[in-house]
Design a protein around this motif. Sequence first.
Motif: not given
Length: 279
Positions: A62-75, A188-200
């Motif tokens: 959503g509106r929370s941005t990453l400095e590195d868009a490709g950064a691996e995500q950790f719990v 929910a329709e508006q959040t589909t843009a986040g799916l590639p990041y979520f799944v990947g």
Amino acid sequence: MTRPTIGSLRVDGATLHYEVRGRGPLLLLIPGGTGGAAAFDGVADDLAAMYTVAAYDPRGMGRSTLEDAGAEQFVAEHADDALRMLDLLSPGEPARVVGVSSGAIAALHLLTAHPERVERLVAHEPPVVEVLPDASAHRALVARVQETLRTRGLAPAMAVFAAGLSKDGDSGEPQAEAGLPPGAAARAEQTTAGLPYFVGRIVPGFMSYAPDVHRLKALSDRLVLACGQDSHGELPYRAAAFLADALGSDLLHFPGGHTGLTTHPAEFGTLLREAFRRP
């Protein structure tokens, strides 16, 4: 719906968007999936009658941005984001916390790493599949999802993922949004843009997380594990139920399924209030 106070919080590698409503002791809401803070719109106003309710978009969503868009995500990093929110909004005081789905995984780590900051946690269907006896099969599922995403794209990868989460391996279209009220359906329709990041990024990073069961057992008086009453047999339900059994804890059932927060918001909010009043 009450208009929230909007803020942003700079954390390591990201800037978090957050929303605050109400007055009273802090209740921090950690969303899962791609819904962000808006996932709690159906319950936030009601809860704000008793609490200062804060919800935020997890990093990269959503509106929370990453400095590195490709950064691996950790719990652990996502849990640290939650800790920074607590430090900002409830400095020095333990808070009530709600986490749903992947947000519940981050919340479990927050509890084990910083128990002094959590008065009580309600964790709804955290898909902590590493606690299951057949965890290797779910590692293979995540690998299939990632390979499908790489070679065939988002829609086929989502179909593989949905089939793996279901009760019977049905490879049909996901049913998570069935029955949503119009406002929630639009969100929910508006959040589909986040799916590639979520799944990947989120799925592989979070579904490989193994919670510290011994630590959680020692903190079980602060933890309420919850599931949807319509989720029996689905992977997130199985994982949460197995964890509850390992902790010797009861499993609280909420209305609806994995997305009961959006399909049954009034009942969901009522049960949340009751969960925080439990001895």
